[in-house]
Motif scaffolding. Structure first.
Motif, PDB file in Angstrom:
ATOM      1  N   VAL A  80      47.979   2.318  33.833  1.00 45.97           N
ATOM      2  CA  VAL A  80      48.676   1.485  34.823  1.00 45.97           C
ATOM      3  C   VAL A  80      47.720   0.872  35.842  1.00 45.97           C
ATOM      4  N   GLY A  81      46.435   0.823  35.495  1.00 49.57           N
ATOM      5  CA  GLY A  81      45.481   0.099  36.310  1.00 49.57           C
ATOM      6  C   GLY A  81      44.874   0.854  37.464  1.00 49.57           C
ATOM      7  N   VAL A  82      44.947   2.188  37.449  1.00 49.18           N
ATOM      8  CA  VAL A  82      44.363   3.011  38.517  1.00 49.18           C
ATOM      9  C   VAL A  82      43.062   3.612  38.012  1.00 49.18           C
ATOM     10  N   ASP A  83      41.970   3.326  38.722  1.00 51.67           N
ATOM     11  CA  ASP A  83      40.666   3.820  38.265  1.00 51.67           C
ATOM     12  C   ASP A  83      40.061   4.887  39.179  1.00 51.67           C
ATOM     13  N   THR A  84      40.785   5.251  40.237  1.00 52.47           N
ATOM     14  CA  THR A  84      40.312   6.312  41.122  1.00 52.47           C
ATOM     15  C   THR A  84      41.363   7.409  41.183  1.00 52.47           C
ATOM     16  N   VAL A  85      41.022   8.589  40.663  1.00 46.97           N
ATOM     17  CA  VAL A  85      41.914   9.755  40.662  1.00 46.97           C
ATOM     18  C   VAL A  85      41.116  10.930  41.214  1.00 46.97           C
TER      19      VAL A  85
ATOM     20  N   HIS B  40      57.417  -3.823  33.433  1.00 49.86           N
ATOM     21  CA  HIS B  40      56.332  -2.848  33.341  1.00 49.86           C
ATOM     22  C   HIS B  40      56.814  -1.486  32.834  1.00 49.86           C
ATOM     23  N   PHE B  41      58.059  -1.442  32.387  1.00 47.04           N
ATOM     24  CA  PHE B  41      58.651  -0.170  31.979  1.00 47.04           C
ATOM     25  C   PHE B  41      57.853   0.474  30.836  1.00 47.04           C
ATOM     26  N   ASP B  42      57.474  -0.301  29.829  1.00 46.81           N
ATOM     27  CA  ASP B  42      56.781   0.270  28.674  1.00 46.81           C
ATOM     28  C   ASP B  42      55.434   0.874  29.061  1.00 46.81           C
ATOM     29  N   ARG B  43      54.756   0.282  30.021  1.00 42.38           N
ATOM     30  CA  ARG B  43      53.491   0.873  30.470  1.00 42.38           C
ATOM     31  C   ARG B  43      53.742   2.171  31.233  1.00 42.38           C
ATOM     32  N   GLY B  44      54.865   2.242  31.943  1.00 45.88           N
ATOM     33  CA  GLY B  44      55.223   3.500  32.582  1.00 45.88           C
ATOM     34  C   GLY B  44      55.454   4.597  31.556  1.00 45.88           C
ATOM     35  N   VAL B  45      56.115   4.256  30.448  1.00 45.82           N
ATOM     36  CA  VAL B  45      56.334   5.222  29.366  1.00 45.82           C
ATOM     37  C   VAL B  45      54.999   5.663  28.775  1.00 45.82           C
ATOM     38  N   ALA B  46      54.124   4.698  28.494  1.00 43.33           N
ATOM     39  CA  ALA B  46      52.824   5.025  27.909  1.00 43.33           C
ATOM     40  C   ALA B  46      52.003   5.904  28.841  1.00 43.33           C
ATOM     41  N   SER B  47      52.139   5.674  30.153  1.00 48.75           N
ATOM     42  CA  SER B  47      51.414   6.487  31.123  1.00 48.75           C
ATOM     43  C   SER B  47      51.878   7.940  31.087  1.00 48.75           C
TER      44      SER B  47
ATOM     45  N   TYR C 272      56.563  10.653  36.133  1.00 53.98           N
ATOM     46  CA  TYR C 272      57.994  10.865  35.934  1.00 53.98           C
ATOM     47  C   TYR C 272      58.793   9.914  36.830  1.00 53.98           C
ATOM     48  N   GLY C 273      58.580   8.620  36.612  1.00 53.27           N
ATOM     49  CA  GLY C 273      59.393   7.615  37.276  1.00 53.27           C
ATOM     50  C   GLY C 273      58.611   6.555  38.003  1.00 53.27           C
ATOM     51  N   GLY C 274      57.443   6.891  38.595  1.00 52.19           N
ATOM     52  CA  GLY C 274      56.777   5.950  39.471  1.00 52.19           C
ATOM     53  C   GLY C 274      55.676   5.114  38.856  1.00 52.19           C
ATOM     54  N   ALA C 275      55.184   5.471  37.666  1.00 54.89           N
ATOM     55  CA  ALA C 275      54.009   4.798  37.116  1.00 54.89           C
ATOM     56  C   ALA C 275      54.271   3.329  36.793  1.00 54.89           C
ATOM     57  N   ALA C 276      55.478   3.005  36.361  1.00 51.89           N
ATOM     58  CA  ALA C 276      55.779   1.602  36.057  1.00 51.89           C
ATOM     59  C   ALA C 276      55.657   0.741  37.309  1.00 51.89           C
ATOM     60  N   ALA C 277      56.038   1.286  38.457  1.00 54.82           N
ATOM     61  CA  ALA C 277      55.876   0.551  39.717  1.00 54.82           C
ATOM     62  C   ALA C 277      54.400   0.331  40.010  1.00 54.82           C
ATOM     63  N   VAL C 278      53.576   1.336  39.762  1.00 56.69           N
ATOM     64  CA  VAL C 278      52.146   1.199  39.981  1.00 56.69           C
ATOM     65  C   VAL C 278      51.571   0.103  39.078  1.00 56.69           C
ATOM     66  N   ALA C 279      52.011   0.059  37.825  1.00 58.08           N
ATOM     67  CA  ALA C 279      51.557  -1.002  36.921  1.00 58.08           C
ATOM     68  C   ALA C 279      51.914  -2.378  37.476  1.00 58.08           C
ATOM     69  N   ARG C 280      53.097  -2.519  38.027  1.00 55.41           N
ATOM     70  CA  ARG C 280      53.500  -3.787  38.644  1.00 55.41           C
ATOM     71  C   ARG C 280      52.531  -4.170  39.771  1.00 55.41           C
ATOM     72  N   TRP C 281      52.213  -3.197  40.609  1.00 55.68           N
ATOM     73  CA  TRP C 281      51.391  -3.498  41.784  1.00 55.68           C
ATOM     74  C   TRP C 281      49.942  -3.793  41.411  1.00 55.68           C
ATOM     75  N   THR C 282      49.382  -3.047  40.471  1.00 54.23           N
ATOM     76  CA  THR C 282      48.004  -3.348  40.080  1.00 54.23           C
ATOM     77  C   THR C 282      47.934  -4.705  39.379  1.00 54.23           C
ATOM     78  N   ASP C 283      48.979  -5.092  38.654  1.00 53.36           N
ATOM     79  CA  ASP C 283      49.019  -6.430  38.065  1.00 53.36           C
ATOM     80  C   ASP C 283      49.077  -7.520  39.129  1.00 53.36           C
ATOM     81  N   GLN C 284      49.584  -7.181  40.305  1.00 48.47           N
ATOM     82  CA  GLN C 284      49.607  -8.130  41.427  1.00 48.47           C
ATOM     83  C   GLN C 284      48.264  -8.189  42.147  1.00 48.47           C
ATOM     84  N   GLY C 285      47.316  -7.375  41.723  1.00 50.46           N
ATOM     85  CA  GLY C 285      46.001  -7.356  42.354  1.00 50.46           C
ATOM     86  C   GLY C 285      45.866  -6.332  43.455  1.00 50.46           C
ATOM     87  N   LYS C 286      46.853  -5.468  43.621  1.00 44.23           N
ATOM     88  CA  LYS C 286      46.779  -4.441  44.648  1.00 44.23           C
ATOM     89  C   LYS C 286      45.896  -3.270  44.168  1.00 44.23           C
TER      90      LYS C 286
END
Length: 247
Positions: free
Chosen positions: A83-88, A193-200, A32-46
């Protein structure tokens, strides 16, 4: 009549880091708001790791918690992958009645010591979302416990049993960020990365179906929040954070 002042512009968050640990109360909280930011960061290699304090088993009124919990865990894992997170990870605290206290602080401190992040991210823990719209009790307990647990993680004489478990202290967290806090002064551009946040968020299919109302409209809800933050950052969409520096 006094003229109402426009809110101050947001400052960009510091993105000079490599690893982040997200600690939130429920599956869907980061979406609910933060996943698009996570997509940005994982795309940066974080590297970004998610820790859910509960499994969200009390989140669907028409579904028994024993059935709901595993379903919501599966939806969260699928949502994170978008959004590129593989550890939950799921800490197993009871949904809806999370208590701030030593057991919660210990569990979060253990996660911090295991993952050794540069940045720790949690959700808004203020009493409201701004104005009179009340926050939820689990969000408040988890956010406040996270603030303390990050510092607990750096002190070998707090929760000594963690060292016995093999988890050495970690003082490397530079900042704690609370997403969507009404006290936010920083933000990150999520336009690309907004659309990936929506999809997430849309990956939480059963939860959204049970929720109904305006918050079940993933794109509509995220557009409203994202545009508001983006206006203050000078971008189309953004995610806002309250930043707590530790160094």
């Amino acid at each position: 009549m006094t003229e109402q002042q426009a809110p101050a512009p947001f400052e960009p968050v510091d993105e000079d880091w490599q690893t982040a640990l997200v600690v939130v109360a429920h599956p869907d909280d980061m979406e609910y708001g933060g996943a698009a930011a996570v997509a940005r960061w994982t795309d940066q290699g974080k590297k970004v790791v998610y820790v859910m304090v509960t499994s969200g088993e009390a989140g669907i009124d028409g579904m028994d918690p024993e059935q709901c919990g595993p379903l919501r865990e599966a939806e969260q894992i699928a949502s994170a992958a978008v959004v590129g997170v593989d550890t939950v990870e799921f800490l197993g605290h009871p949904d809806g009645v999370v208590e701030y206290g030593l057991p919660l602080r210990r569990d979060i401190a253990r996660a911090v010591r295991r993952h050794r992040p540069d940045i720790v991210i949690t959700s808004n823990f203020r009493d409201t979302w701004g104005g009179v719209f009340l926050n939820q009790a689990d969000h408040i307990a988890v956010g406040r416990a996270t603030l303390d647990a990050v510092r607990d993680a750096g002190n070998r004489w707090v929760f000594r049993e963690l060292v016995d478990e093999g988890h050495e202290p970690w003082n490397g967290v530079r900042q704690i960020w609370a997403a969507s806090s009404p006290e936010s002064a920083h933000a990150v551009d999520t336009t690309e990365h907004f659309d990936r946040g929506v999809a997430s968020l849309e990956a939480h299919k059963a939860y959204l179906a049970g929720l109904g109302g305006g918050m079940s409209d993933a794109r509509g809800f995220l557009e409203g929040a994202g545009r508001g933050a983006g206006t203050r950052l000078g971008t189309r969409f953004a995610v806002a954070f309250e930043v707590f520096p530790l160094r």
